[in-house]
Design an enzyme around this catalytic site. Structure first.
Site, PDB file in Angstrom:
ATOM      1  N   GLU A   1     -28.211  11.980  12.056  1.00 56.75           N
ATOM      2  CA  GLU A   1     -29.127  12.420  10.871  1.00 56.75           C
ATOM      3  C   GLU A   1     -28.957  13.920  11.019  1.00 56.75           C
ATOM      4  O   GLU A   1     -28.938  14.741  10.229  1.00 56.75           O
ATOM      5  CB  GLU A   1     -30.479  11.891  10.898  1.00 56.75           C
ATOM      6  N   ARG A   2     -29.200  14.270  12.265  1.00 58.75           N
ATOM      7  CA  ARG A   2     -29.492  15.944  12.399  1.00 58.75           C
ATOM      8  C   ARG A   2     -28.036  16.580  12.234  1.00 58.75           C
ATOM      9  O   ARG A   2     -27.755  17.549  11.891  1.00 58.75           O
ATOM     10  CB  ARG A   2     -29.964  16.038  13.963  1.00 58.75           C
ATOM     11  N   PHE A   3     -26.969  15.740  12.731  1.00 60.34           N
ATOM     12  CA  PHE A   3     -25.444  16.178  12.432  1.00 60.34           C
ATOM     13  C   PHE A   3     -25.265  16.280  10.956  1.00 60.34           C
ATOM     14  O   PHE A   3     -24.944  17.564  10.808  1.00 60.34           O
ATOM     15  CB  PHE A   3     -24.709  15.193  13.196  1.00 60.34           C
TER      16      PHE A   3
ATOM     17  N   GLU B   1     -14.548   5.527  16.749  1.00 64.42           N
ATOM     18  CA  GLU B   1     -15.839   6.396  17.179  1.00 64.42           C
ATOM     19  C   GLU B   1     -17.053   5.450  17.112  1.00 64.42           C
ATOM     20  O   GLU B   1     -17.920   5.614  16.436  1.00 64.42           O
ATOM     21  CB  GLU B   1     -16.017   7.588  16.444  1.00 64.42           C
TER      22      GLU B   1
ATOM     23  N   HIS C   1     -10.965  10.428  18.633  1.00 68.65           N
ATOM     24  CA  HIS C   1     -11.959   9.802  19.483  1.00 68.65           C
ATOM     25  C   HIS C   1     -11.331   8.368  20.058  1.00 68.65           C
ATOM     26  O   HIS C   1     -11.023   8.500  21.170  1.00 68.65           O
ATOM     27  CB  HIS C   1     -13.198   9.429  18.804  1.00 68.65           C
TER      28      HIS C   1
ATOM     29  N   ASP D   1     -16.835  19.779  17.294  1.00 67.63           N
ATOM     30  CA  ASP D   1     -17.668  20.662  16.607  1.00 67.63           C
ATOM     31  C   ASP D   1     -18.425  21.661  17.516  1.00 67.63           C
ATOM     32  O   ASP D   1     -19.604  21.465  17.860  1.00 67.63           O
ATOM     33  CB  ASP D   1     -18.606  19.672  15.933  1.00 67.63           C
TER      34      ASP D   1
END
Ligand code: NAG
Ligand code: NAG
Ligand code: NAG
Ligand code: NAG
Ligand code: ZN
Length: 520
Positions: free
Chosen positions: A217-219, A371, A396, A454
């Site tokens: 969510e933060r990502f 992933e 991944h 990232d």
């Protein structure tokens, strides 16, 4: 070739010798034969035999067959000693959350060597998170006409505008950043807060992101916060230059960048099309190369979000085919991005992804796949489906070790796994990196490349942090300089560069490598 145990089982020692001679091509069944033999033939395992088995096993790992020169062997034994030492000190960084140990890694002599090491190419980085937050806040947000708003969720949005922007994106008011800063007592604290909005990096990650859902969510939120800042055309150009510079300073010589659909805009609100952005990537790379001729270039993997509808993705695939025709030198291929667990599976998009083969056009795929740690779900099947769609690499591939058939195909076809350990840890797939599934892939010599996914979000620059985790944590004491050398060379070999450009890149890399060995 097979061995007949019966024929030899009466003459103990000679069987062992035969086994070892015939061993090179068929390691697994032969090791079994050896074990049977050792049990039956002698009361105690033969230390000589054991030594050979250990060597055989090591030869199978990534870099296990790399022959090191005298000088390389010297550096290798120094690295080994350093590693033994680091493993004995608590906390051993790969066992802890990266955010809590970054400052320890920064002081590690191994890390410092890895920074100097020519690492080849970065093959898995997203364009919206390629630059450190310091530059974003201290450079980009200090430009004129930068507006900021705070959202109800406690995040921020940026927009460069000639006038006060309209309310949108959950903003309740916009402020011009230079005026806001002038009204503040502690600008440094404010700027540090802004940096917090643009990265996931924090001192207490377990509290901030206790679950995969919370981390993701933060990502996703952070990408929204970054968007208005880095898509402003003048910032966009400098941002790409800065991104290349940060990679170059970390001894990376070539980049394959996942680029999303967002479009650049100007102060008056004009929005450029995607072709404009592609030309900027090309032109800025050329500009960078003019002063850094040993940087090989940038190629683009067009990426669309895996929440889109099949018909949207179908259109995006068609657009990608057009772009590839128009810019064959810079378009490497196509990918689906975003969280796999909540997004649609590759199989779901089969109609869209079959468009190129139906019209007999080659659009290389570079799928993020596997992933996840949800075994047996539809998204978990992405690794196999990526291979069925002839993916060139697997992003991944965290789930790959659970899929023996997919793993075999990936190995046989030379479809490299793009290993981004810090990303996997921050997004809560694994906590102690010694337990990362890539330990298996590494020990088996699976085609692997290391990347950083990232950097902005994970508080890294370049690839050295991820290389550190791979070399020290995932590879353990087995990983050696040969492993590092093979990983660096893999990044060229599994790139989308033509064979000729790969040869040239390898020659440039080899010179850098020789200098690195001579100087360290
Ligand atoms: C930002 O960086 C650019 C070069 O990338 C430089 O020309 C400019 O002066 C910097 N601006 C600020 C405000 O630091
Ligand atoms: C975003 O930045 C503001 C301003 O510095 C700060 O007050 C706020 O706590 C930050 N939010 C997050 C999520 O870091
Ligand atoms: C994958 O490659 C094989 C062999 O070249 C080819 O027959 C098949 O059509 C390709 N599949 C797709 C979906 O592109
Ligand atoms: C590769 O290197 C050779 C020799 O330096 C050079 O002549 C050639 O133009 C290079 N090829 C490309 C595609 O850059
Ligand atoms: Zn990614």
């Amino acid at each position: 070739m097979s061995l007949d145990i019966q024929n030899h089982s009466s003459s103990n020692t000679c069987l062992q010798r035969i086994v070892l001679k015939k061993i090179s091509r068929w390691p697994y069944p032969l090791i079994m034969v050896m074990l049977v033999c050792i049990r039956e033939c002698t009361p105690m395992p033969d230390p000589h035999q054991r030594d050979k088995m250990l060597k055989l096993e090591l030869s199978q790992q990534v870099g296990g067959r790399v022959e090191l020169t005298q000088a390389e062997q010297q550096l290798d034994s120094r690295l080994h000693q350093l590693k033994v030492k680091e493993m004995g000190v608590s906390p051993f960084p790969p066992t802890k959350h990266f955010f809590k140990v970054r400052h320890i890694i920064q002081k590690s002599p191994i890390f410092k060597l890895l920074q100097k090491m020519p690492k080849g190419a970065a093959l898995h980085i997203h364009s919206s998170a390629m630059v450190g937050v310091d530059w974003l806040v201290l450079n980009a947000t200090y430009r004129p006409h930068c507006y900021i708003c705070f959202t109800s969720k406690g995040s921020v949005r940026f927009l460069f505008s000639a006038h006060m922007p309209f309310l949108r994106w959950g903003c309740f008011s916009w402020s011009r950043l230079d005026m806001l800063r002038a009204s503040l007592g502690d600008v440094t604290a404010f700027d540090n807060g802004l940096m917090q909005n643009l990265t996931l990096f924090t001192e207490d990650p377990e509290t901030a992101y206790p679950t995969q859902d919370a981390a993701w969510e933060r990502f996703e939120e952070t990408f929204l916060a970054l968007s208005g800042l880095i898509t402003y055309a003048p910032v966009f150009k400098d941002y790409i230059y800065q991104g290349l510079k940060e990679l170059y300073e970390d001894n990376i010589m070539y980049l394959e960048l996942r680029v999303g659909l967002s479009k650049a805009y100007e102060l008056d609100g004009t929005v450029h099309d995607r072709a404009w952005s592609l030309e900027v990537y090309r032109d800025i790379t050329e500009q960078f190369r003019a002063s850094h001729p040993d940087f090989i270039g940038t190629r683009i993997i067009l990426s669309v979000h895996r929440t889109l509808s099949v018909s949207d993705v179908k259109q995006d695939v068609k657009d990608a085919i057009e772009m590839q025709k128009q810019y064959p030198d810079i378009i490497a291929g196509f990918d689906l991005v975003g969280r796999e667990d909540t997004g649609k599976s590759i199989w779901n998009y089969q109609e869209a992804l079959s468009v190129p083969s139906e019209i007999k056009i080659k659009l290389p795929y570079f799928f993020h796949a596997g992933e996840t740690d949800s075994l047996g779900t539809d998204v978990d099947k992405n690794v196999l489906d990526a291979l069925l769609f002839n993916t060139s690499r697997i992003g991944h591939g965290f789930a790959l070790v659970h899929h023996p058939l997919a793993k075999k195909l990936s190995r046989e076809r030379g479809v490299a796994v793009e290993l981004c350990p810090i990303s996997n840890q921050v997004l809560n797939l694994v906590s102690d990196l010694r337990n990362h599934p890539a330990t298996v892939l590494m020990s088996e010599g699976h085609p692997l490349v290391v990347s950083s996914d990232d950097p902005t979000l994970f508080g890294t620059t370049g690839l050295s942090y991820d290389f550190y985790q791979v070399f020290v944590g995932i590879g353990g004491l087995n990983a050696n300089l040969g492993t590092l050398k093979e990983l660096a060379m893999n990044s060229i070999r599994y790139s989308s560069l033509s064979p000729e450009l790969q040869n040239n890149a390898t020659m440039v890399w080899q010179k850098k490598w020789d200098r690195f060995i001579a100087e360290n």
